[in-house]
Design an enzyme around this catalytic site. Structure first.
Site, PDB file in Angstrom:
ATOM      1  N   VAL A 217       0.801  -1.063   0.010  1.00 13.28           N
ATOM      2  CA  VAL A 217       0.056   0.141   0.073  1.00 13.28           C
ATOM      3  C   VAL A 217       1.007   1.192   0.095  1.00 13.28           C
ATOM      4  CG1 VAL A 217      -1.733   1.494   1.310  1.00 13.28           C
ATOM      5  CG2 VAL A 217      -1.816  -1.180   1.122  1.00 13.28           C
ATOM      6  N   PRO A 218       1.177   1.800  -1.208  1.00 12.28           N
ATOM      7  CA  PRO A 218       2.243   2.717  -1.479  1.00 12.28           C
ATOM      8  C   PRO A 218       1.990   4.041  -1.008  1.00 12.28           C
ATOM      9  CG  PRO A 218       1.129   2.552  -3.269  1.00 12.28           C
ATOM     10  CD  PRO A 218       0.556   1.601  -2.465  1.00 12.28           C
ATOM     11  N   CYS A 219       1.780   4.307   0.367  1.00 12.04           N
ATOM     12  CA  CYS A 219       1.694   5.558   1.028  1.00 12.04           C
ATOM     13  C   CYS A 219       2.803   6.381   0.779  1.00 12.04           C
ATOM     14  CB  CYS A 219       1.634   5.312   2.721  1.00 12.04           C
ATOM     15  SG  CYS A 219       2.906   4.537   3.474  1.00 12.04           S
ATOM     16  N   HIS A 220       3.917   6.044   0.543  1.00 12.84           N
ATOM     17  CA  HIS A 220       5.044   7.126   0.029  1.00 12.84           C
ATOM     18  C   HIS A 220       4.703   7.795  -1.268  1.00 12.84           C
ATOM     19  CE1 HIS A 220       5.802   3.292  -2.173  1.00 12.84           C
ATOM     20  NE2 HIS A 220       6.305   4.048  -3.189  1.00 12.84           N
TER      21      HIS A 220
END
Length: 178
Positions: A137-140
């Site tokens: 889950v690419p929160c970046h």
């Protein structure tokens, strides 16, 4: 249900960890300074987890994470996640964040608006800070207003976030909306 399993593995950005259940990935530990530190952080989050060889589906997830962090465009959306215990709003945010492709970014406010929660940027930011599945889950890929970095809870903080965005080909200085 049996206790989660976990493994520690190296990537281009440092030693990471992954934990899983029968339903999918339970947690990802972003890079630490060493394999031991990654293991300690992951087991602090999941004290019941036991280190074990990853099943084939989890090994593929590890290989895909290593590939992505090595600079190859790799789609992680097929990795099954175990959302047990994740509140509904966070679940919605995480599922949406998974659709942001590598090399692209949105702001917390963009995400809130798209999810029909105008003024919910802070709630989206809090969900990002609690993300148990970073990288998958690419929160970046979610930035603060005006394309500012915002926070990042991994070792190295915002510098790690920027490094991940550079690896993926995103401009960390300004959002590249999709």
């Amino acid at each position: 249900m049996t206790a989660p399993g976990y493994a520690v593995f190296g990537t281009a950005i440092g030693d990471c960890g992954i934990a899983w259940s029968e339903r999918g990935v339970v947690a990802v530990q972003l890079p630490e300074g060493s394999e031991e530190e990654a293991r300690a952080r992951l087991t602090a989050r999941l004290p019941e987890a036991t280190e074990s060889p990853p099943p084939e589906v989890i090994q593929k997830a590890i290989d895909d994470i290593v590939s992505l962090m090595g600079g190859k465009r790799t789609d992680l959306t097929g990795i099954a996640l175990d959302y047990g215990g994740v509140p509904e709003f966070q679940h919605r945010v995480y599922e949406f964040i998974r659709t942001i492709p590598a090399g692209k970014t949105l702001t917390y406010g963009d995400v809130a608006n798209i999810l029909g929660v105008p003024g919910g940027a802070q709630a989206v930011g809090q969900a990002m800070g609690r993300n148990p599945f970073p990288i998958i889950v690419p929160c970046h890929r979610v930035l603060a207003a005006g394309g500012k970095d915002g926070g990042f809870s991994a070792r190295g903080g915002v510098a790690t976030k920027r490094r991940m965005l550079v690896i993926e080909g995103a401009l960390a200085d300004e959002p590249t909306l999709f």
